[in-house]
Motif scaffolding. Structure first.
Motif, PDB file in Angstrom:
ATOM      1  N   ILE A 107       0.698  -1.092  -0.126  1.00 50.38           N
ATOM      2  CA  ILE A 107       0.090  -0.020   0.034  1.00 50.38           C
ATOM      3  C   ILE A 107       0.883   1.344  -0.184  1.00 50.38           C
ATOM      4  O   ILE A 107       0.604   2.067  -0.996  1.00 50.38           O
ATOM      5  N   LEU A 108       1.912   1.080   0.883  1.00 49.57           N
ATOM      6  CA  LEU A 108       2.881   2.291   0.899  1.00 49.57           C
ATOM      7  C   LEU A 108       3.562   2.541  -0.700  1.00 49.57           C
ATOM      8  O   LEU A 108       3.558   3.615  -0.993  1.00 49.57           O
ATOM      9  N   ALA A 109       3.935   1.401  -1.237  1.00 51.71           N
ATOM     10  CA  ALA A 109       4.385   1.532  -2.540  1.00 51.71           C
ATOM     11  C   ALA A 109       3.313   2.286  -3.616  1.00 51.71           C
ATOM     12  O   ALA A 109       3.781   3.000  -4.612  1.00 51.71           O
ATOM     13  N   LEU A 110       2.053   2.119  -3.512  1.00 54.32           N
ATOM     14  CA  LEU A 110       1.125   2.758  -4.475  1.00 54.32           C
ATOM     15  C   LEU A 110       0.930   4.229  -3.970  1.00 54.32           C
ATOM     16  O   LEU A 110       0.529   4.979  -4.861  1.00 54.32           O
ATOM     17  N   ILE A 111       0.478   4.495  -2.774  1.00 55.55           N
ATOM     18  CA  ILE A 111       0.231   5.839  -2.393  1.00 55.55           C
ATOM     19  C   ILE A 111       1.676   6.553  -2.195  1.00 55.55           C
ATOM     20  O   ILE A 111       1.497   7.507  -2.727  1.00 55.55           O
ATOM     21  N   PHE A 112       2.591   6.103  -1.384  1.00 56.51           N
ATOM     22  CA  PHE A 112       3.882   6.987  -1.480  1.00 56.51           C
ATOM     23  C   PHE A 112       5.205   6.293  -1.983  1.00 56.51           C
ATOM     24  O   PHE A 112       5.935   5.659  -1.173  1.00 56.51           O
ATOM     25  N   PHE A 132      11.200   3.304  -0.609  1.00 58.70           N
ATOM     26  CA  PHE A 132      12.822   3.067  -0.902  1.00 58.70           C
ATOM     27  C   PHE A 132      13.312   3.245   0.485  1.00 58.70           C
ATOM     28  O   PHE A 132      14.507   2.289   0.807  1.00 58.70           O
ATOM     29  N   PHE A 133      12.902   4.288   1.044  1.00 60.80           N
ATOM     30  CA  PHE A 133      13.706   4.526   2.488  1.00 60.80           C
ATOM     31  C   PHE A 133      13.499   3.702   3.360  1.00 60.80           C
ATOM     32  O   PHE A 133      13.985   3.106   4.247  1.00 60.80           O
ATOM     33  N   ALA A 193       5.097   4.334  -9.084  1.00 60.13           N
ATOM     34  CA  ALA A 193       4.324   3.358  -8.182  1.00 60.13           C
ATOM     35  C   ALA A 193       4.781   1.911  -8.739  1.00 60.13           C
ATOM     36  O   ALA A 193       5.104   0.897  -8.033  1.00 60.13           O
ATOM     37  N   ILE A 194       5.174   1.658 -10.090  1.00 65.38           N
ATOM     38  CA  ILE A 194       5.484   0.740 -10.725  1.00 65.38           C
ATOM     39  C   ILE A 194       6.657   0.355 -10.219  1.00 65.38           C
ATOM     40  O   ILE A 194       7.030  -0.993  -9.887  1.00 65.38           O
ATOM     41  N   TRP A 195       7.693   1.324 -10.368  1.00 64.02           N
ATOM     42  CA  TRP A 195       9.170   1.043  -9.788  1.00 64.02           C
ATOM     43  C   TRP A 195       9.241   0.582  -8.357  1.00 64.02           C
ATOM     44  O   TRP A 195       9.757  -0.239  -8.079  1.00 64.02           O
ATOM     45  N   TYR A 215       8.033  -3.045  -7.917  1.00 65.49           N
ATOM     46  CA  TYR A 215       8.953  -3.849  -8.393  1.00 65.49           C
ATOM     47  C   TYR A 215      10.079  -3.888  -7.409  1.00 65.49           C
ATOM     48  O   TYR A 215      10.516  -5.051  -7.188  1.00 65.49           O
ATOM     49  N   ALA A 216      10.513  -2.964  -7.083  1.00 65.94           N
ATOM     50  CA  ALA A 216      11.686  -2.975  -6.047  1.00 65.94           C
ATOM     51  C   ALA A 216      11.346  -3.904  -4.729  1.00 65.94           C
ATOM     52  O   ALA A 216      12.029  -4.314  -4.151  1.00 65.94           O
ATOM     53  N   LEU A 217      10.059  -3.434  -4.452  1.00 64.96           N
ATOM     54  CA  LEU A 217       9.513  -4.497  -3.191  1.00 64.96           C
ATOM     55  C   LEU A 217       9.533  -5.718  -3.390  1.00 64.96           C
ATOM     56  O   LEU A 217      10.102  -6.786  -2.484  1.00 64.96           O
TER      57      LEU A 217
END
Length: 61
Positions: free
Chosen positions: A4-9, A14-15, A40-42, A45-47
């Motif tokens: 959810i964090l990856a989609l919103i912020f 990354f931090f 958000a896609i990046w 993917y990183a997650l």
């Protein structure tokens, strides 16, 4: 939670996974409205890469 964090912020994700320079780059990308979707896609993917790396480390040691 991190998904959810990856989609919103996306930049904040990354931090949380220990990649602050990528987080800054993602923040600059996210500032533009059109850059939000690639950011958000990046982040998603990183997650997924982060989770895979953790599983490999756990399996090896």
């Amino acid at each position: 939670m991190r998904f959810i964090l990856a989609l919103i912020f996306p930049w904040m994700l990354f931090f949380t996974i220990g990649r602050p320079f990528a987080g800054m780059a993602c923040l600059f990308l996210q500032i533009t409205v059109l850059g939000w979707i690639p950011a958000a896609i990046w982040a998603v993917y990183a997650l997924s890469q982060y989770k895979t790396d953790r599983k490999i480390r756990k399996a090896l040691g």
